[in-house]
Design an enzyme around this catalytic site. Structure first.
Site, PDB file in Angstrom:
ATOM      1  N   ILE A 199     -15.786  18.021  -6.534  1.00  0.00           N
ATOM      2  CA  ILE A 199     -15.417  17.984  -5.271  1.00  0.00           C
ATOM      3  C   ILE A 199     -16.868  18.312  -4.499  1.00  0.00           C
ATOM      4  CG2 ILE A 199     -13.817  18.385  -3.160  1.00  0.00           C
ATOM      5  CD1 ILE A 199     -11.719  19.110  -5.741  1.00  0.00           C
ATOM      6  N   HIS A 200     -17.263  17.597  -3.692  1.00  0.00           N
ATOM      7  CA  HIS A 200     -18.184  18.203  -2.434  1.00  0.00           C
ATOM      8  C   HIS A 200     -18.520  17.807  -1.119  1.00  0.00           C
ATOM      9  CE1 HIS A 200     -20.459  14.625  -3.526  1.00  0.00           C
ATOM     10  NE2 HIS A 200     -21.275  14.938  -2.423  1.00  0.00           N
ATOM     11  N   ARG A 201     -17.549  16.465  -0.883  1.00  0.00           N
ATOM     12  CA  ARG A 201     -17.790  15.875   0.153  1.00  0.00           C
ATOM     13  C   ARG A 201     -17.390  16.575   1.316  1.00  0.00           C
ATOM     14  NH1 ARG A 201     -19.906  10.818  -1.362  1.00  0.00           N
ATOM     15  NH2 ARG A 201     -19.689  10.189   0.871  1.00  0.00           N
TER      16      ARG A 201
END
Length: 358
Positions: A201-203
């Site tokens: 998860i990074h957005r």
């Protein structure tokens, strides 16, 4: 011919990795790193993993708002491009580094080539969608990864003579990294092949505190059925720590990984949950079911084929979809049986095209 290759993030480093050595062989290449990703774990480790040479310029832009980051990149890139006077600027994908490189070159009347042109999510709430559309319309040479991307460009009025259907450089990068993986790495996390899921998860849209809490809650529920390996992006880690978001013991947290280790762990997993566009591609190459933690994706044709699955970002939808998948092994097998035509050789096609037409 002198080519300035501009990169700044993990996906760009990875997708350019099979291309950079070929460009050095055929042209005079100036390699410029904007510094958009600027920590060892998000950056330098990938150069080492992929046996890439050092950059000629590192701009150390670092973090900031989209406007601050892009503006500072343009100021620093302009100085380098005026000094080096390249015949062509090469950019990849949809990052702020991509946008800054294309805008700066265009204003200096330097030709622009865009690798991975034509990808569309059709969601302009995503900063990346704005970047990729603008860059495509600035570019002189557009290297499309597949027929869907090619058709997107045609539909937007871009002349056919500017577009080249070459395939995807991530195929070459991904398969090479998989071969370098040491399977002993599975033992480091007490994992058995196809008995665990991978999570990333990074957005920006997924790392607001409330949205991340909802996604993590979903993952906690899922981890009661299958262990989840979670290499934590630095932005995500900061939100988890500042908001005291708890994860169950079945979620195995790690620091960001080098490319070959991550590709190896991904290739041995049961499935991957991700909001990354790059990992959606890599999962297809490795034939690992990919469950997408987004409402839209620029790789929608893989979803339409049944190869990847779009989960959205609501807790109930994520949990219900994954529970259904885990309760019926045939559904996972069916995703793996979907055939995708993925051909190696995109980097060489790009180089040969540039030799002929640039």
């Amino acid at each position: 011919m002198k080519i300035a290759t501009i990169l700044g993030t993990r996906p760009e480093i990875i997708k350019f990795s099979p291309l950079i050595p070929l460009l050095d062989q055929e042209f005079t290449q100036v390699l410029i790193h904007t510094g958009q990703h600027y920590s060892y774990s998000m950056d330098k480790i990938f150069f080492e993993d992929l046996n890439l040479r050092s950059c000629d310029y590192t701009l150390n832009v670092g973090s900031g708002s989209h406007a601050q980051q892009t503006g500072e990149m343009m100021i620093k890139l302009e100085e380098v491009l005026l000094r080096e006077k390249p015949d062509l600027v090469l950019v990849q994908g949809d990052t702020n580094s991509t946008l800054a490189g294309a805008l700066t070159a265009s204003k200096l009347q330097i030709k622009v080539a865009h690798v991975e042109a034509g990808c569309r999510s059709f969601d302009k709430n995503m900063p990346e969608e704005v970047n990729r559309v603008v860059v495509d319309h600035l570019s002189d040479f557009l290297f499309a990864p597949d027929e869907n991307a090619y058709e997107n460009l045609i539909n937007e009025g871009i002349p056919k003579e500017k577009i080249y259907l070459v395939g995807n450089t991530s195929v070459d990068a991904c398969l090479r990294a998989k071969e370098l993986f040491n399977k002993e790495k599975l033992k480091d996390f007490s994992l058995i092949k196809e008995s665990y899921a991978v999570l990333t998860i990074h957005r920006q849209e997924n790392t607001s505190s409330e949205k991340l809490k909802e996604i993590i809650s979903s993952i906690n529920t899922i981890s009661n059925t299958v262990n989840v390996l979670f290499p934590v992006h630095l932005r995500t880690k900061a939100v988890i720590e500042s908001n005291k978001i708890n994860l169950t013991e079945n979620v195995i947290l790690t620091d960001p990984m080098g490319y070959k280790d991550f590709m190896g762990l991904l290739s041995n997993s049961k499935f991957v949950l991700t909001d990354s566009g790059g990992i959606q591609e890599e999962a297809v190459v490795l034939n690992v079911p990919c469950l997408i933690l987004r409402d839209t994706t620029e790789w929608m044709h893989y979803v339409d084929m049944g190869k990847n699955l779009l989960l959205g970002t609501e807790q109930s939808g994520i949990v219900d979809s994954v529970t259904e998948l885990l309760s019926d092994e045939e559904k996972i097998s069916a995703m793996k049986r979907v055939k995708v035509n993925l051909n190696e050789g995109a980097p060489l096609k790009i180089v040969n095209t540039l030799k002929k037409v640039a």
